[in-house]
Design a protein around this motif. Sequence first.
Motif, mmCIF file in Angstrom:
data_model
loop_
_atom_site.group_PDB
_atom_site.id
_atom_site.type_symbol
_atom_site.label_atom_id
_atom_site.label_comp_id
_atom_site.label_asym_id
_atom_site.label_seq_id
_atom_site.Cartn_x
_atom_site.Cartn_y
_atom_site.Cartn_z
ATOM 1 N N TYR A 43 -8.999 8.715 -2.440
ATOM 2 C CA TYR A 43 -8.799 7.749 -3.510
ATOM 3 C C TYR A 43 -9.836 7.908 -4.615
ATOM 4 N N PHE A 78 -4.227 7.049 -8.450
ATOM 5 C CA PHE A 78 -5.001 6.923 -7.220
ATOM 6 C C PHE A 78 -5.651 8.236 -6.784
ATOM 7 N N THR A 91 -5.193 -1.584 -2.539
ATOM 8 C CA THR A 91 -4.831 -0.396 -1.771
ATOM 9 C C THR A 91 -6.046 0.501 -1.546
ATOM 10 N N GLY A 92 -6.311 0.827 -0.299
ATOM 11 C CA GLY A 92 -7.409 1.727 0.040
ATOM 12 C C GLY A 92 -8.743 1.059 0.252
ATOM 13 N N THR A 133 0.829 -1.209 0.000
ATOM 14 C CA THR A 133 0.000 0.000 0.000
ATOM 15 C C THR A 133 0.861 1.256 0.000
ATOM 16 N N ASN A 134 1.941 1.228 0.774
ATOM 17 C CA ASN A 134 2.834 2.387 0.836
ATOM 18 C C ASN A 134 3.534 2.615 -0.493
ATOM 19 N N GLU A 153 2.476 1.547 -3.516
ATOM 20 C CA GLU A 153 1.520 1.903 -4.566
ATOM 21 C C GLU A 153 1.002 3.331 -4.407
ATOM 22 N N ASN A 154 0.848 3.786 -3.174
ATOM 23 C CA ASN A 154 0.400 5.169 -2.986
ATOM 24 C C ASN A 154 1.372 6.169 -3.601
ATOM 25 N N LYS A 184 0.522 7.389 -7.723
ATOM 26 C CA LYS A 184 -0.085 8.590 -7.137
ATOM 27 C C LYS A 184 -1.055 9.263 -8.098
#
Length: 454
Positions: free
Chosen positions: A87, A49, A316-317, A38-39, A41-42, A46
Amino acid sequence: MAKRTYNRFWRWHFYGALFMAPLLITLTLSGIGYLFYTNVENIAYKDLFFGNSEETYQLTIDEGISLVQHENPGYDITKVMMMEEPYNTRLTLASEDGGERYVFLDEHNEIVGSQDAKYTYANIMRNIHSSLFAGGTVVNYLVELAACWAVFLLLSGLYMTWRGKALMKPKKPARRIAIKRTHAWIGTVITIPMLVIIFTGLPWSAVMGDFIYSASQDHPSIGTPLLQQQPPASDMSEIPWAVRKEEAPSSGEPDPHANHGGGKMPGMDMGGNGILIEKLLWKARDAGIEKPYTIIAPSSEDGVFIVSKGSNTGVTGLDVSPYDEMTAYFDQYSGDPISTVGYSEYGILAKWFTWGIPLHEGHLFGWPNKILNLLVCLAFLYLIFKGFQMWLVRKKTGSLSAPPRAGRPVTAGFIILMVVLGVLMPLYGISLVIVLLIEGILHLARRKRRPASV
């Protein structure tokens, strides 16, 4: 007798580590990579997302879905993931040839961009961790087998530590003894957390995973609740583990007065009688379902919309607390709720894995969970390193320097442990039979080569 048992554990521990270490190192490294997906991919995604399209005209969610379908011919939209701010909404598209694509919509429901699902960071790490990115039944079995042997290595290591008094500091420690003591200390400290990590990952395995899920389904009092349902045909990887293979209830007959024209997921052949997704969002809101959640498209004329919140989605999210897990079924024509399954209705087995899987993945209780898993994984890698170092110190040139063979008889404790592990982990049991066959063949070969007594 005790020495023979020790030597037998030592020999099997040695060969198990020798053959399984490459796989265990690969699984541990990919597991570390997945801990922080998750970290990563954020940051890496970016723009997709959190970014916005250059278009600022406000579209409805249904218009955005139609636009995505128009720009992606050959793909059907199977899932809509409604995320919490900041998101963007994420759509999953699937093609007949097995391709999968993610498309992101901004706050105006305009297209921000897309990505090939196979090559996202999370999916790459997951595929390496579960199938070495090669896939196939044999590879999946091999990965599960490595996890099963890791259990034996940890337990046999504990036995040898206790029996060999490896934790005691010797008066005149040689280099090999010092390495052995370090190896023993690390193994003793991480055995319990490592066993927890291994067993909380087994629900996704090929053999034990199916067994665990079947047990959960066949015994609702300890597993998942019963629903009178019809199975959907779409992939359901974002549905909580506890109800992932549950059958879904059927929708009623098409309502001739329903809001027609675009309510169905584009590409789904339902005659255009389904409700608008916008209306479904209102129905979900009225039912008390808040973002984030996933909408799964109906798979047939009597299928249903599935709206789910999961604690182990791999997206993620999208993950929620285990307490907030739920799966709701909505009639595709009227949008009326049919039934809902929540965490409180799970049996003890389903509840255990609802907590266990996010614990395994490192997001059950935030950063402390990630750091704890990371430390255990790094310690496990160091344990493997010290084991090989210990072998190299005692290894003679030109020889494998395997531990000595243990003579007969075999102790009852050893047999019981092997049988219990073989029953609990079927692939491990099968591998034991193969090992015994090989040992028997080698023993007969040695007897034939032995010169006859005069």
